[in-house]
Structure formats: C-alpha cells, structure tokens
Enzyme design. Structure first.
Site, PDB file in Angstrom:
ATOM      1  N   LYS A 148       0.860  -1.191   0.000  1.00 55.17           N
ATOM      2  CA  LYS A 148       0.000   0.000   0.000  1.00 55.17           C
ATOM      3  C   LYS A 148       0.890   1.232   0.000  1.00 55.17           C
ATOM      4  O   LYS A 148       2.054   1.178   0.401  1.00 55.17           O
ATOM      5  CB  LYS A 148      -0.899   0.017   1.231  1.00 55.17           C
ATOM      6  CG  LYS A 148      -2.185   0.784   1.040  1.00 55.17           C
ATOM      7  CD  LYS A 148      -3.208   0.031   0.209  1.00 55.17           C
ATOM      8  CE  LYS A 148      -4.502   0.831   0.073  1.00 55.17           C
ATOM      9  NZ  LYS A 148      -5.546   0.069  -0.641  1.00 55.17           N
ATOM     10  N   ASP A 168      -7.063   4.481  -4.662  1.00 52.35           N
ATOM     11  CA  ASP A 168      -7.715   4.337  -3.370  1.00 52.35           C
ATOM     12  C   ASP A 168      -8.386   5.687  -3.114  1.00 52.35           C
ATOM     13  O   ASP A 168      -8.615   6.446  -4.061  1.00 52.35           O
ATOM     14  CB  ASP A 168      -6.698   3.961  -2.279  1.00 52.35           C
ATOM     15  CG  ASP A 168      -7.354   3.490  -0.979  1.00 52.35           C
ATOM     16  OD1 ASP A 168      -7.460   4.307  -0.050  1.00 52.35           O
ATOM     17  OD2 ASP A 168      -7.775   2.322  -0.896  1.00 52.35           O
TER      18      ASP A 168
END
Length: 464
Positions: free
Chosen positions: A130, A170
């Site tokens: 991430k 995201d």
C-alpha cells in the site's frame, strides 16, 4: 489499546513485540490484533505457522520520501510520500495509493497488512502492499494534481514494476490521478507496461475496474442473503460514503431490486426515502466524480431528499448496512443504532470501517457480518484481472470481466465459510477470511524459506 488477552505464549510475545515496536500506530495495531485474535486457535493447532505469522507482521520494505511540487500561485509545496511493500510471498506487491491529509505510516501499514490476506483470498498471484501521501486533492486544480502526481512518481518509479510492485487507486486517487501517474512513469522508464491498475480503458485499463469494489461487495453480501434463504429484492440499504465504492454498490443494488436510501460524505448524509433511482445516482456520480462537490448539494436537486448535516446514516432503519467511506466510521454507538434498527446484514465496503467493539456487537446480536478483507476484495481482484490482460496484451469484454469477478467473490465466500467451519466457528466470516487468507500465505512463506543475514553472508534457512 489492547482489547484481547492472548493465551498462546508465542502469539502473546508477538503481540507485545508489535506494540513495543510501533506504539503510536494505533490503526495498524488494531488490524494486527484482530488478525492475531482469530489466528491464535490455528497457531495452537499448527505451531509451524507461528514463524510465518511473525514475519507477516513486519513489512519487507518501507519507503518514505519527500514530494515537492509547485501550486497554481507558483508557491512550492512539500508533502510526504509512502510505499509499504508488505509481503511478496504470493506475487508482486499489490495495493492502492491513498491521497488524503490523514495518511501517515501507520495508516499505510494497516492498509498494506489487510491487503496481504485480501489478495490471498482472491486466488490470484498477488502480494500485499500500500502507499500514498498526505496530499489532499480536494480543492486542487487539475494542473496542481498533475504536478503533484508527476513529482510523486518521479521518486516512486524506481521501486515499482509490473513484476515487482503494481499500485492502483484508493481514496483520493481515481482515474485522473492514475492517468497522471502512469504518464510520468512511462516518460521516465520509456516503457509501456502494466505498472498501475485502474488505468483508462484507452491505455491498458480493464472494463469494470471502477465498478469492481462496489459490485464485488454486493456479490458477496448477496451470497450471504441467498445462504440465509432470503431475498435481496425490496431490501432497504443504508450506504455510507458517496465515492466510487458507494456509487457502484448502489448501482448493483438497484439492478438487483434493492432500495438504497442513504449516501453520505464527511459533512453529513442524504436520505432518499423511496430509494435512489438510476437517474438520481447518475447525478450523484457527476457531482462527486466531475464537479467534485459535496453530497449536501443533492438535497437541492431532489425534492424528496433530506440532508442531515454532521450526522452519520446509521440512525436510519433498514435491512442492510454498507459502510463504504473510511476506516473506523462505525463505532460501538453506531453499531447499537444499527442493531436497534433491526439490520440483518452488514457488509464492509471500505477498509476496516468497523471498530472491534462494533464488530463484537454485530456478532453478539446475530447479524451477518461481512468483513472488508473478504467483502471488498472485488477491486483488487479486478486489478489482478487487469494485470493478466496487460501481460497477454488483451482486452476482455465487460461481460467476461464481470463473470470472472462474480466467480471470484463466490469463491471467496465459500473459502471463508469452509475455513470458519474448520475452526469450529461456523458462519463467522471474520475468522473464515483471516484463516483462509493466512494459510495460503503461510504455506508459501514456509516453502520459500527465511532469508537472514549471518556473518555478512545470506543463508537460506527452512525449518525441517
């Protein structure tokens, strides 16, 4: 912050080490605690899994970097960028980029940690990672966003690649941002390759990638409803958020005959008592995706809608609750409202949107609870399908992508149910998701061995 008392000495020691190492990273520790609490009985049965679990709690690599850029006034701005490459046992690191003022190392580690097990559940060859920045795209011009993305990629490019690390979008990173990031990567390396997912369909993207997380969420929840011999038609759905996940979850619900009666953002929520129509949803999509406005504006467009400033939608009665906004948006008091309103199903569309206390309350009340790492895996699953299409230089039709996505979500649901049954926790999808996801990663980590430094030489150690 601990809510769980561990009995297994090895798990207890691991938890103490995680707390001592990163005491300030509350969100990351919350994610670790939840996973350890569900895996502790597995470790007691299979002690060989303790060693990969220890390694699973520490990223393989953490990258932090400066991102300087110039705004429209000609003023220099500086943000901080992150990429946490957590685990590559199953494949290249895979996980999105988040641009939001709340981003810090702890948030990125929590997201990357969850991503490991989520990606494992898809059955596709993807590791977990991430990244992101504390940059806020809200209120910025397209040129400012482009300048930031180009600067961000100028550092990030050296750490990623189609067989190394494949970022995606995201919160705060949609098609616009992915396009700018991909353009800068291609410019630097002079190669056109599948290094990012969520790209435009014109330059290597996949059909249904924007829809995938929302659609996948509903496919998963629908499996639970069918398993309970219930019908989704006519069900009133309380949805939080109004971004990508919320929009496409709403679209799929409308297609299946359910009624979505709320959408929200950080300022408040709107109530559409008879349910959003497809036309009304399209207006919201334009508001959030093109005009980048606030959900309060919808109440001026619809004569039947009401706007509630500063409130969350969980006070509204319904049958299905779908938190699709952000982490920890459903706290214990919210859970009590949801239970009081006789909601039967809770499906997490955002990453870890429910606190541990809220989850415990849902489960104690007998609500069917669908955890994020299983229920919202549709997005990364379709990213994996985009990677496959890029590698093969193919573009699948929307129907083919949707068929594969639906199959993956059904398989995830089955894997969670089977793992929960194996652990003596029939129907507990939290236990099922963690156990099913972990076992696959653990087996791969054991098979690949533990690489450690000793006397300045690399030795490959594998417990016999």
């Amino acid at each position: 912050m601990s809510h769980v008392k561990f009995e297994h000495a090895g798990v207890q020691a691991l938890w103490a080490k995680c707390q001592g190492r990163d005491p300030e990273q509350a969100t990351f520790l919350q994610a670790v605690e939840e996973v350890l609490s569900t895996l502790e009985p597995l470790i007691a049965k299979k002690p060989e899994y303790l060693e990969p679990l220890q390694r699973l709690c520490e990223p393989e690599r953490m990258i932090i970097f400066r991102v300087p850029w110039v705004d429209d006034k000609g003023t220099q701005q500086v943000n901080r960028g992150f990429r946490v490459q957590f685990n590559s046992a199953l494949g290249p690191y895979k996980g999105g980029l988040r641009f939001h003022p709340s981003v810090n190392l702890g948030i990125i580690k929590f997201l990357g940690y969850e991503q490991i097990l989520k990606n494992s559940l898809t059955g596709l060859p993807m590791g977990g990672g991430k990244g992101g920045s504390d940059f806020d795209p809200k209120g910025k011009s397209d040129v400012e966003v482009m300048h930031f993305c180009q600067s961000f990629m100028t550092e990030l490019y050296r750490h990623i690649g189609p067989n190394t690390d494949v970022p995606a979008g995201d919160i705060g990173v949609g098609g616009r941002e992915v396009g700018f990031l991909f353009g800068q990567y291609k410019r630097i390396v002079d190669r056109f390759e599948g290094v990012l997912t969520g790209k435009g369909i014109e330059f290597g993207g996949s059909y249904l990638r924007p829809e995938a997380t929302g659609y996948g969420l509903i496919y998963f929840v629908h499996q639970c409803i069918k398993h309970a011999k219930d019908d989704i038609k006519g069900k009133k759905c309380i949805v939080s958020g109004s971004g990508n996940v919320s929009q496409y979850a709403t679209k799929k619900l409308i297609q299946l005959g359910a009624k979505v009666i709320t959408l929200s953002d950080s300022n408040g929520y709107v109530l559409e008592p008879e349910g959003f129509t497809m036309q009304q949803l399209e207006w919201v999509m334009d508001l959030k995706g093109v005009r980048r406005g606030r959900i309060a504006e919808y109440a001026k467009y619809s004569s039947t809608a009401k706007y509630f400033e500063g409130k969350r939608p969980w006070e509204v009665p319904g049958d299905i609750a779908l938190p699709c906004a952000t982490q920890n948006e459903v706290e214990l008091e919210d859970a009590k409202l949801i239970i009081k309103n006789k909601v039967k199903y809770v499906g997490e569309g955002a990453n870890m949107p429910s606190t541990p206390e809220a989850i415990a309350a849902f489960q104690a009340a007998g609500i069917c609870f669908c955890p994020a790492k299983a229920a919202n895996a549709g997005g990364v699953a379709t990213s994996g399908l985009e990677m496959a299409q890029n590698s093969a230089r193919l573009v699948w039709e929307p129907e083919e992508v949707d068929r594969r996505l639906h199959g993956i979500m059904v398989d995830i649901w089955k894997a969670c149910m089977e793992a929960a049954e194996m652990m003596g926790k029939a129907g507990d999808l939290v236990v099922g998701a963690n156990v099913a996801g972990f076992i696959k990663v653990a087996k791969a980590m054991i098979a690949q061995g533990c690489v450690q430094a000793l006397n300045n030489k690399l030795l490959l150690y594998q417990k016999k």
